[in-house]
Design a protein around this motif. Structure first.
Motif, PDB file in Angstrom:
ATOM      1  N   SER A  36      -3.032  -0.087  -6.984  1.00  0.00           N
ATOM      2  CA  SER A  36      -4.296  -0.390  -6.288  1.00  0.00           C
ATOM      3  C   SER A  36      -4.018  -1.372  -5.172  1.00  0.00           C
ATOM      4  CB  SER A  36      -5.273  -1.120  -7.203  1.00  0.00           C
ATOM      5  OG  SER A  36      -5.708  -0.356  -8.231  1.00  0.00           O
ATOM      6  N   ALA A  37      -5.044  -1.630  -4.413  1.00  0.00           N
ATOM      7  CA  ALA A  37      -4.972  -2.704  -3.427  1.00  0.00           C
ATOM      8  C   ALA A  37      -4.908  -4.048  -4.149  1.00  0.00           C
ATOM      9  CB  ALA A  37      -6.217  -2.658  -2.556  1.00  0.00           C
TER      10      ALA A  37
ATOM     11  N   THR B 265     -10.030  -4.297  -0.853  1.00  0.00           N
ATOM     12  CA  THR B 265     -10.886  -3.157  -0.499  1.00  0.00           C
ATOM     13  C   THR B 265     -12.270  -3.640  -0.057  1.00  0.00           C
ATOM     14  OG1 THR B 265      -9.687  -1.891  -2.158  1.00  0.00           O
ATOM     15  CG2 THR B 265     -11.673  -0.880  -1.274  1.00  0.00           C
TER      16      THR B 265
ATOM     17  N   GLU C 228      -4.319  -0.077  -0.276  1.00  0.00           N
ATOM     18  CA  GLU C 228      -3.296   0.575  -1.094  1.00  0.00           C
ATOM     19  C   GLU C 228      -2.032   0.833  -0.278  1.00  0.00           C
ATOM     20  OE1 GLU C 228      -6.470   0.935  -1.673  1.00  0.00           O
ATOM     21  OE2 GLU C 228      -6.591   0.738  -3.861  1.00  0.00           O
TER      22      GLU C 228
ATOM     23  N   PHE D  20      -6.097   5.627  -5.079  1.00  0.00           N
ATOM     24  CA  PHE D  20      -7.392   5.620  -4.382  1.00  0.00           C
ATOM     25  C   PHE D  20      -7.511   6.626  -3.236  1.00  0.00           C
ATOM     26  CE2 PHE D  20     -10.224   2.796  -1.473  1.00  0.00           C
ATOM     27  CZ  PHE D  20     -11.404   3.184  -2.081  1.00  0.00           C
TER      28      PHE D  20
ATOM     29  N   ARG E 107     -14.835   4.025  -5.692  1.00  0.00           N
ATOM     30  CA  ARG E 107     -14.370   2.685  -6.059  1.00  0.00           C
ATOM     31  C   ARG E 107     -13.696   2.716  -7.427  1.00  0.00           C
ATOM     32  NH1 ARG E 107     -15.709  -1.652  -3.120  1.00  0.00           N
ATOM     33  NH2 ARG E 107     -13.735  -2.312  -3.996  1.00  0.00           N
ATOM     34  N   GLY E 108     -12.630   1.963  -7.546  1.00  0.00           N
ATOM     35  CA  GLY E 108     -11.859   1.979  -8.789  1.00  0.00           C
ATOM     36  C   GLY E 108     -11.048   3.253  -8.952  1.00  0.00           C
ATOM     37  N   GLY E 109     -10.875   3.995  -7.856  1.00  0.00           N
ATOM     38  CA  GLY E 109     -10.290   5.334  -7.937  1.00  0.00           C
ATOM     39  C   GLY E 109      -8.792   5.418  -8.206  1.00  0.00           C
ATOM     40  N   SER E 110      -8.105   4.290  -8.266  1.00  0.00           N
ATOM     41  CA  SER E 110      -6.657   4.377  -8.491  1.00  0.00           C
ATOM     42  C   SER E 110      -6.310   4.927  -9.877  1.00  0.00           C
ATOM     43  CB  SER E 110      -5.998   3.011  -8.318  1.00  0.00           C
ATOM     44  OG  SER E 110      -6.181   2.578  -6.998  1.00  0.00           O
TER      45      SER E 110
HETATM   46  N1  ASP Z   1      -8.860  -0.444  -4.276  1.00  0.00           N
HETATM   47  C1  ASP Z   1      -9.865   0.467  -4.712  1.00  0.00           C
HETATM   48  C2  ASP Z   1     -11.108  -0.287  -5.116  1.00  0.00           C
HETATM   49  O1  ASP Z   1     -11.122  -1.502  -5.103  1.00  0.00           O
HETATM   50  C3  ASP Z   1      -9.383   1.372  -5.787  1.00  0.00           C
HETATM   51  C4  ASP Z   1      -8.962   0.694  -7.049  1.00  0.00           C
HETATM   52  O2  ASP Z   1      -8.839  -0.518  -7.109  1.00  0.00           O
HETATM   53  O3  ASP Z   1      -8.738   1.410  -8.045  1.00  0.00           O
HETATM   54  O4  ASP Z   1     -12.089   0.324  -5.429  1.00  0.00           O
END
Ligand code: ASP
Ligand code: MG
Length: 463
Positions: A34-35, A40, A121, A190, A204-207
């Motif tokens: 992830s980032a 992000t 990312e 992501f 969001r949270g796609g990693s």
């Molecule tokens: N960097 C992206 C986010 O903050 C993906 C991730 O963290 O999974 O949503």
């Protein structure tokens, strides 16, 4: 394996990734990163504020500093890794600045949002790859937009699995099958791309999702079927209940895909429901593990075909909801009433969660988010159909969801209601369909904490 932002925040965290690499040294590995934490959000904020010169300069300075600080911590000054990583940050931030100019000129079109937010990312994963090199490990950096092909739904793109399989077959499998066991792929989480090449993002949270999409494709097109996904998190795994409610919340060790999907849908932020969809077909196991305990033998969550069947898997709550009840004698046996209600909700972009109607059809209750309640009531009152013969009532409530195959047993339900009855907690509505592994109970808001504790203590502890 997927490493989230908190697994990439400083030298200590990077060293832990090295430690994990050694634990798994006899497996072929794909690392998805992830980032860095918060990046992000900063990127999205920058894209939305292109006309505020001061704010974008400020944001970019923070983004730059966060990465340079890590680079200075993890690499020896002026080593080739240090120089390469710094150059990468420079080069990408100047590309970012060009895009911001474009946004100023053309407006924030949806594809710019994804383009801008992909940089988190791109920076973190390259730095991770360079870190592995600095430890004399063999690894390669792969931007996921080379392999994950998606639809055009910017900011929440859906993978086109068949096309992604082809990419994985051509770009990853040949390397994977010819490389030594200790070889590592570092793939950006992501991000993906649509068919014409624009960068897209998976939500969001796609990693986590990236890791599971890759696992799916590897299984579909590769020879190797012994594949596992590990998500490194800052918790031991999925908990039966949010520890804010019950501090000694129990860890769920074995949960099956269907149960996990139910839990993920109810706000357990640890796991995204889409991840499970990518794994379920080929029964690829997923582990959720604590990054601080990489060696842990027992305390982690395993999502697979197997479940500890005698356990309730999750208790979750919606704290602020509104239940709307529509009552009228004339609803009985009139086709299309529900259709009218839900069409109105749909037209007003109001999402409906629980629905409950007795077979007598005298009244219908359904739940919306509290912030949508007023809009929902107005929509009903202003519609010709509902304004005269119907009584419309709205109450603020809380909802408890209890999940797991065990909920299908009457005995379990009996216990739950007995527990609530002991404390005189009044149940306003319930919903559970025949193959749904979830029971939802609507109660007064002020009873929520008590009710959750009662249910957790009565149902969980005796297991
Ligand atoms: N960097 C992206 C986010 O903050 C993906 C991730 O963290 O999974 O949503
Ligand atoms: Mg994140």
């Amino acid at each position: 394996m997927k490493f989230g932002g908190s697994c990439l925040q400083n030298e200590e965290a990077f060293n832990k990734i090295y430690e994990i690499t050694k634990i798994y040294e006899n497996e072929k590995k794909i690392y998805v990163a992830s980032a860095f934490n918060g990046i992000t959000d900063l990127l999205l904020n920058t894209a939305k504020n292109v006309n505020n010169e001061k704010q974008i300069d400020n944001n970019i300075a923070i983004i730059e500093k966060r990465h340079i600080d890590v680079i200075e911590e993890i690499f020896e000054e002026d080593s080739s890794h240090y120089i390469k990583a710094k150059d990468w940050v420079d080069k990408n931030l100047s590309e970012l600045e060009d895009i911001l100019e474009d946004i100023k000129e053309f407006g924030l079109e949806p594809y710019y949002v994804d383009y801008v937010s992909s940089f988190g990312e791109i920076l973190s994963t390259y730095i991770l790859n360079e870190f592995l090199h600095s430890k004399n490990l063999d690894s390669v950096y792969i931007p996921a937009n080379k392999v994950i092909i998606t639809d055009d739904n910017f900011s929440n793109a859906y993978p086109l699995y068949q096309l992604t399989n082809n990419r994985v077959k051509n770009k990853i499998i040949p390397l994977l099958e010819n490389m030594n066991k200790d070889f590592i792929f570092c793939v950006t989480g992501f991000i993906g791309r649509n068919k014409i090449g624009y960068i897209t993002t998976l939500g969001r949270g796609g990693s986590d999702y990236t890791a599971t999409i890759l696992a799916h494709s590897l299984y579909e097109v590769g020879k190797e079927k012994d594949i596992k996904v590990i998500l490194w998190k800052d918790v031991d795994g999925l908990l039966a209940i949010n520890p804010n409610y019950v501090p000694q919340a129990s860890l769920i060790k074995n949960i099956d895909y269907t149960e996990a999907k139910e839990i993920a849908n109810f706000g357990a932020k640890v796991l995204h429901p889409k991840c499970l969809e990518a794994l379920e077909k080929n029964k690829i196991p997923l582990e959720i593990r604590n990054f601080d305990n990489p060696d842990e033998k027992f305390n982690f969550t395993m999502v697979s075909e197997h479940s500890d069947k005698d356990q309730i898997k999750g208790i979750s709550a919606m704290e602020d909801a509104t239940i709307i009840t529509i009552t009228s004698g004339s609803m009985v046996d009139v086709p299309g009433v529900l259709a009218k209600i839900f069409k109105l909700m749909g037209k007003n972009k109001i999402s409906v969660s629980l629905v409950s109607q007795s077979a007598s059809e005298i009244s219908t209750s359904y739940v919306v988010k509290k912030e949508d309640a007023e809009k929902a009531i107005n929509a009903l009152k202003n519609s010709e159909y509902f304004d005269v013969f119907y009584r419309i009532k709205a109450e603020n409530v809380a909802i408890i969801n209890i999940t797991g195959s065990k909920i299908l047993e009457n005995k379990t339900k009996a216990k739950i209601f007995e527990a609530l009855d002991k404390q005189n907690i009044y149940v306003k509505a319930i919903s559970q369909s025949s193959d749904e592994l979830n029971l939802s109970i609507v109660i007064n808001q002020e009873n929520l904490i008590d009710a959750i504790k009662l249910i957790h203590n009565d149902l969980w502890e005796e297991n």
